[in-house]
Design a protein around this motif. Structure first.
Motif, PDB file in Angstrom:
ATOM      1  N   LYS A 212      60.828  84.018 -26.936  1.00 47.36           N
ATOM      2  CA  LYS A 212      62.095  82.348 -26.913  1.00 47.36           C
ATOM      3  C   LYS A 212      61.279  81.567 -27.308  1.00 47.36           C
ATOM      4  O   LYS A 212      59.910  81.279 -28.478  1.00 47.36           O
ATOM      5  CB  LYS A 212      61.674  82.516 -25.041  1.00 47.36           C
ATOM      6  N   ALA A 213      61.884  80.153 -27.082  1.00 42.46           N
ATOM      7  CA  ALA A 213      61.322  78.843 -27.041  1.00 42.46           C
ATOM      8  C   ALA A 213      59.895  78.401 -26.983  1.00 42.46           C
ATOM      9  O   ALA A 213      59.832  79.260 -25.523  1.00 42.46           O
ATOM     10  CB  ALA A 213      62.409  77.612 -26.761  1.00 42.46           C
ATOM     11  N   THR A 214      59.611  78.141 -27.980  1.00 48.93           N
ATOM     12  CA  THR A 214      57.566  77.570 -27.434  1.00 48.93           C
ATOM     13  C   THR A 214      57.518  75.887 -27.269  1.00 48.93           C
ATOM     14  O   THR A 214      56.559  75.063 -27.646  1.00 48.93           O
ATOM     15  CB  THR A 214      56.581  78.092 -28.422  1.00 48.93           C
ATOM     16  N   VAL A 215      58.904  75.447 -27.218  1.00 46.17           N
ATOM     17  CA  VAL A 215      58.954  74.200 -26.809  1.00 46.17           C
ATOM     18  C   VAL A 215      59.908  74.123 -25.283  1.00 46.17           C
ATOM     19  O   VAL A 215      59.994  74.997 -24.176  1.00 46.17           O
ATOM     20  CB  VAL A 215      59.772  73.315 -27.153  1.00 46.17           C
ATOM     21  N   ALA A 216      59.481  72.694 -24.334  1.00 49.83           N
ATOM     22  CA  ALA A 216      60.075  72.341 -23.484  1.00 49.83           C
ATOM     23  C   ALA A 216      61.437  71.205 -23.336  1.00 49.83           C
ATOM     24  O   ALA A 216      60.953  71.433 -25.297  1.00 49.83           O
ATOM     25  CB  ALA A 216      59.142  72.144 -22.276  1.00 49.83           C
ATOM     26  N   ASP A 219      59.998  68.376 -24.855  1.00 46.40           N
ATOM     27  CA  ASP A 219      59.215  68.254 -26.101  1.00 46.40           C
ATOM     28  C   ASP A 219      59.787  67.430 -27.743  1.00 46.40           C
ATOM     29  O   ASP A 219      59.838  67.409 -28.428  1.00 46.40           O
ATOM     30  CB  ASP A 219      58.477  69.294 -26.865  1.00 46.40           C
ATOM     31  N   PHE A 220      61.141  67.749 -27.330  1.00 46.54           N
ATOM     32  CA  PHE A 220      62.466  67.152 -27.975  1.00 46.54           C
ATOM     33  C   PHE A 220      62.512  65.997 -28.487  1.00 46.54           C
ATOM     34  O   PHE A 220      62.686  65.179 -29.107  1.00 46.54           O
ATOM     35  CB  PHE A 220      63.900  67.764 -28.649  1.00 46.54           C
ATOM     36  N   LEU A 221      62.278  65.032 -27.153  1.00 48.08           N
ATOM     37  CA  LEU A 221      62.356  63.354 -27.063  1.00 48.08           C
ATOM     38  C   LEU A 221      60.946  62.892 -28.280  1.00 48.08           C
ATOM     39  O   LEU A 221      61.170  62.231 -28.657  1.00 48.08           O
ATOM     40  CB  LEU A 221      62.593  63.528 -25.821  1.00 48.08           C
ATOM     41  N   THR A 222      59.653  64.030 -27.969  1.00 50.10           N
ATOM     42  CA  THR A 222      58.670  62.874 -28.479  1.00 50.10           C
ATOM     43  C   THR A 222      58.090  64.055 -29.994  1.00 50.10           C
ATOM     44  O   THR A 222      57.339  62.852 -30.694  1.00 50.10           O
ATOM     45  CB  THR A 222      57.246  63.672 -27.476  1.00 50.10           C
ATOM     46  N   GLU A 368      52.667  64.771 -37.144  1.00 46.25           N
ATOM     47  CA  GLU A 368      51.818  64.726 -36.542  1.00 46.25           C
ATOM     48  C   GLU A 368      51.953  66.773 -35.902  1.00 46.25           C
ATOM     49  O   GLU A 368      51.725  67.010 -34.811  1.00 46.25           O
ATOM     50  CB  GLU A 368      51.464  64.368 -35.584  1.00 46.25           C
ATOM     51  N   SER A 369      53.456  66.376 -35.096  1.00 46.17           N
ATOM     52  CA  SER A 369      54.184  66.849 -34.491  1.00 46.17           C
ATOM     53  C   SER A 369      55.664  67.600 -35.213  1.00 46.17           C
ATOM     54  O   SER A 369      56.495  66.597 -35.185  1.00 46.17           O
ATOM     55  CB  SER A 369      54.713  66.479 -32.838  1.00 46.17           C
ATOM     56  N   VAL A 370      56.334  68.908 -34.933  1.00 49.23           N
ATOM     57  CA  VAL A 370      57.003  69.015 -35.761  1.00 49.23           C
ATOM     58  C   VAL A 370      58.020  70.651 -34.552  1.00 49.23           C
ATOM     59  O   VAL A 370      56.624  71.602 -34.434  1.00 49.23           O
ATOM     60  CB  VAL A 370      57.243  70.187 -37.137  1.00 49.23           C
ATOM     61  N   ILE A 371      58.826  70.675 -34.601  1.00 48.60           N
ATOM     62  CA  ILE A 371      59.736  71.677 -33.740  1.00 48.60           C
ATOM     63  C   ILE A 371      60.973  71.993 -35.240  1.00 48.60           C
ATOM     64  O   ILE A 371      61.656  71.062 -35.738  1.00 48.60           O
ATOM     65  CB  ILE A 371      60.730  71.012 -32.961  1.00 48.60           C
ATOM     66  N   ASN A 400      51.413  74.066 -34.752  1.00 47.81           N
ATOM     67  CA  ASN A 400      52.834  73.202 -34.407  1.00 47.81           C
ATOM     68  C   ASN A 400      53.698  74.291 -33.402  1.00 47.81           C
ATOM     69  O   ASN A 400      54.039  74.600 -33.258  1.00 47.81           O
ATOM     70  CB  ASN A 400      53.842  73.137 -35.742  1.00 47.81           C
ATOM     71  N   PHE A 401      52.043  74.761 -32.702  1.00 49.12           N
ATOM     72  CA  PHE A 401      52.213  75.571 -31.143  1.00 49.12           C
ATOM     73  C   PHE A 401      51.565  74.371 -30.735  1.00 49.12           C
ATOM     74  O   PHE A 401      49.989  74.280 -30.257  1.00 49.12           O
ATOM     75  CB  PHE A 401      52.182  76.792 -31.770  1.00 49.12           C
ATOM     76  N   GLY A 402      51.770  75.303 -29.391  1.00 46.41           N
ATOM     77  CA  GLY A 402      50.611  74.811 -27.915  1.00 46.41           C
ATOM     78  C   GLY A 402      50.517  72.964 -28.178  1.00 46.41           C
ATOM     79  O   GLY A 402      49.375  72.764 -27.128  1.00 46.41           O
ATOM     80  N   ARG A 403      51.743  72.669 -28.497  1.00 42.24           N
ATOM     81  CA  ARG A 403      50.957  70.752 -28.060  1.00 42.24           C
ATOM     82  C   ARG A 403      51.900  70.106 -27.958  1.00 42.24           C
ATOM     83  O   ARG A 403      53.776  70.717 -28.678  1.00 42.24           O
ATOM     84  CB  ARG A 403      49.953  70.733 -29.416  1.00 42.24           C
ATOM     85  N   PRO A 404      52.029  69.141 -27.322  1.00 41.81           N
ATOM     86  CA  PRO A 404      53.478  68.272 -27.092  1.00 41.81           C
ATOM     87  C   PRO A 404      54.677  67.861 -28.476  1.00 41.81           C
ATOM     88  O   PRO A 404      53.672  67.176 -29.385  1.00 41.81           O
ATOM     89  CB  PRO A 404      53.056  66.633 -26.309  1.00 41.81           C
TER      90      PRO A 404
END
Length: 785
Positions: A212-216, A219-222, A368-371, A400-404
């Motif tokens: 499953k997706a590893t984001v909430a 996370d898409f907003l930030t 710094e963060s990537v989806i 890029n896992f387990g952080r905002p």
């Protein structure tokens, strides 16, 4: 007040019109195209009671896409154009009258389009086709349930039955459905996931331990950078555009990777904001990589190779060494493999320039963060599993896992398709789930893996599967190799459809057939214990309640839970310790069992009643925990297998129009791509058309080319000069399924390969438009539009 049998005209493809494609999505036209059909077909009161409660905390969940809801404040208009169309389609007061069945033999219905069938209205009474008959005839519920149970009891083996599930089923219905199936004695549970995101589940489970997706949602907003690969949010999940707009306003960047320049990835005019009404709206994609169909793996490998080279040039400054050392394995093998990747091969496979890949790499390294988010443009490629593993590789390199704002996000295209899998709708559930299910209901569940969707068709074709029950959906239209699928369905002894409206699967039937009408999500569900609600899971594993707000269109309708409970009670007797009558009367009883069986669903009844529901735990997202055999995320080596496209051939993909949801056709317009009044369209790059000797607007026959030598053809499709990537072409789904062989499946997931069909074009011959196949001697099958 219900209305019956409105006059519906079939589309005449000769009237098809082509305009310039749009370069922006939504705006006031989106509002108009949402409200106009709703008001026309439902009226003011029913429209208000549905649309204003859709995706609200005390309302019902949209039956369209699985895009998540904002966790805090929600707009009063928390729906999109296609969501409004989906509600209108379901909540229409138009119903199919009893006289309809005597007036329309099945052989006639089979020649009707999906649009015409759906426009006949809601189904309100069970109907049965006896062996040798060409008509459905109304029957009462007791008779219908007895027919189903008698046929199931008469099978020589439970494995002679297969039970399909569509993503529209609630968690409660899905849980007792799989319990019934396993209590019956089989794991034959094909479902719609097999045809869409199965590749995601396979690739992610093998590499990071969760499918499953590893984001909430937040996370898409930030996120600093969102890379959108192989998906079209503007049509398939339009509410995603609002999140992308907010991400851009927060300073983030977006890269779109797609063979077609989709309007929703270019500019969004939010109709709920002034700049979306009178201004230009928000530019979304900072970079658009118009990739050649099937080139995504090569692109991802090229970016990962550049990231590794950047680290070599500046040691310690690019890779997340601490994360890799603690949580990953396989870096050395990946580095060695990518060192042999040739730039010339990458450029040929992708159709991109090296500078474009360099730019994407720079964006990735500087974020710094990537989806990375994807959909069926990736999962339905021949190497879809490997391509998704390359997405995971790239994300792992920089932690890029387990952080905002960071993670991997497959975007499910159907509401609750993910929840159904969580509830046990899978032909190969792990032993831990089966052990818990067996303890809870005092029986031994079958352990041998069952059939998926492709293998179900093979089983029906070969006479091994004789009974087919479908909880929602439109299996015939959704599956690949239309001729083979239809022939297989007609080989059944019996098929049963639990449905809200007519579709093609009701017209392609075995010796016997039943249609069991069910309530929709929009409708108030009152059982013996009082009003009921159900629950669903969205694409980021958020679980929340859904409760209908309008009266059912007919008093005789049963809920999905009630139908499944009655079939199970009549079929299984007391074979397992399940209170089927109690399940129908009170859905809390089902949720109590869910809390004991399904991991992460403890105290389900309490948590589902919380304001926002609850978020299922996710190892990579919440703990940087990877439930693989080694306990670490796995960087994988994937061989780059390029599509071999001979000269004067094109690589075809199938896709939805803007006026449809999955196989449901709301109309004949594809507004953003400039298509009106038709669907028999082949989108081709204008330079490719010239090279192949055709002109814009020519009628062509589209031939699929495969090693089996069987001629699969789409007849008389309009060639439209369109800004696709060179060498790439596209047609609408499900029409294009005619061209996809049953045995052409994704390596590792058995998903039909609908993205990567080798085609040749010929001037249109004689005969009616639509699909045909020499395989089953059906030269002029009716088009499934």
């Amino acid at each position: 007040m219900t209305r019956s049998n409105p006059p519906v005209e079939e589309a005449d493809e000769n009237d098809l019109e082509v305009d310039k494609p749009k370069d922006w999505a939504a705006g006031m036209p989106g509002v108009y195209h949402s409200m106009q059909p709703a008001l026309k077909h439902m009226g003011v009161e029913r429209t208000a009671r549905t649309l204003l409660t859709m995706n609200q905390k005390q309302g019902f969940d949209c039956m369209s896409c699985a895009w998540p809801d904002p966790s805090g404040h929600r707009s009063k208009f928390e729906y999109c154009e296609n969501g409004a169309k989906a509600v209108t389609w379901e909540a229409t007061p138009v119903t199919v009258a009893s006289e309809f069945w005597a007036e329309h033999p099945i052989s006639e219905l089979r020649g009707r389009s999906e649009y015409w069938l759906g426009m006949q209205g809601r189904l309100t009474e069970p109907v049965y086709k006896a062996a040798g008959d060409d008509y459905y005839r109304p029957v009462d519920w007791d008779t219908a349930i007895k027919i189903v149970s008698d046929r199931l009891k008469g099978l020589s083996s439970p494995d002679e039955a297969a039970f399909y599930t569509s993503g529209r089923a609630s968690n409660e219905a899905a849980f007792i459905y799989q319990l019934f199936i396993r209590g019956f004695g089989t794991n034959n549970m094909p479902d719609c996931s097999n045809m869409c995101h199965e590749s995601s589940g396979v690739a992610m489970s093998e590499t990071i331990g969760v499918g499953k997706a590893t984001v909430a949602y937040d996370d898409f907003l930030t996120t600093d950078l969102m890379i959108v690969i192989g998906q079209n949010p503007g049509t398939n999940h339009p509410r995603m555009l609002s999140a992308m707009e907010q991400q851009k306003e927060n300073g983030g960047q977006i890269v779109a990777v797609n063979p077609l320049p989709e309007a929703g990835l270019r500019r969004f005019k939010n109709p709920q904001k002034p700049k979306g009404v009178v201004g230009r709206g928000t530019e979304l994609a900072d970079q658009f990589l118009q990739i050649r169909a099937g080139g995504d793996m090569a692109l991802l490998q090229a970016v990962s190779k550049r990231v590794l080279e950047a680290e070599d040039n500046n040691p310690g400054s690019v890779l997340d060494h601490e994360f890799i050392a603690e949580h990953c394995e396989g870096l050395d093998a990946l580095r060695e493999h990518l060192s042999h990747l040739e730039e010339e091969t990458v450029l040929e496979a992708t159709g991109l320039r090296a500078a474009e890949i360099d730019e994407l790499t720079d964006r990735y390294i500087n974020a710094e963060s990537v989806i990375i988010t994807w959909a069926m443009g990736v999962t339905q490629q021949k190497n879809g599993v490997g391509t998704i593993k390359e997405i995971i590789n790239l994300l792992l390199l920089r932690g890029n896992f387990g952080r905002p704002g960071a993670g991997a996000s497959p975007i499910r295209g159907h509401s609750n398709v993910q929840g159904d899998r969580t509830m046990g709708i899978w032909e190969q559930m792990p032993d831990s789930f089966l052990d818990a299910l067996g303890r809870e209901f005092s029986f031994e569940p079958p352990r041998e893996h069952g059939v998926d969707s492709v293998d179900a068709v093979r089983g029906m074709r070969d006479g091994e599967i004789k009974f087919f029950l479908s909880l929602g959906g439109n299996f015939v239209a959704a599956m690949s190799d239309t001729a083979a699928t239809e022939a297989a369905m007609q080989n059944l002894e019996m098929n049963v459809q639990i449905s809200t409206k007519l579709n093609r699967s009701h017209t392609v039937v075995g010796q016997e057939a039943l249609i069991l009408p069910t309530m929709g999500r929009t409708e108030i569900d009152v059982q013996a214990s009082g009003p009921q609600f159900v629950s669903v899971e969205d694409t980021v594993s958020a679980v929340h309640s859904s409760e209908g707000r309008v009266e059912p269109v007919a008093p005789n309708l049963l809920s999905e839970v009630a139908i499944v409970s009655r079939i199970a009670h009549a079929t299984l007797d007391n074979r397992i310790a399940a209170d089927w009558r109690g399940f129908e009367d009170n859905y809390d009883l089902i949720r109590d069992h869910i809390s004991h069986v399904v991991p992460g669903c403890e105290n389900y009844n309490q948590r589902i009643r919380e304001k926002d529901g609850f978020l299922l735990a996710n190892g990579p997202r919440d703990f940087r925990r990877f439930d693989t055999p080694s306990g670490k995320a796995v960087m994988t080596v994937n061989e780059l297998d390029l599509i071999d496209c001979p000269p004067n051939r094109l690589i075809l993909q199938t896709m939805r129009s803007h006026d449809q949801f999955n196989t449901t056709i709301y109309g004949y317009n594809d507004r953003y791509r400039g298509i009106k009044k038709g669907r028999h369209v082949l989108f081709v790059n204008p330079e490719d058309l010239v090279q192949l000797g055709f002109s814009d607007g020519d009628l062509v026959d589209v031939h699929g080319e495969y090693a089996d030598g069987k001629d699969r053809v789409l007849r008389k499709f309009r060639a439209v000069a369109y800004p696709t990537a060179r060498g790439s072409a596209a047609v609408y789904y499900p029409e294009g399924n005619v061209l996809v062989p049953l045995d052409d499946t994704v390596q590792g997931s058995n998903t039909p390969v609908s993205k990567g069909v080798i085609i040749r074009l010929e001037p249109a011959g004689e005969g009616p438009a639509g699909g045909s196949s020499e395989e089953n001697k059906q030269e002029n099958m009716p088009a499934t539009v």
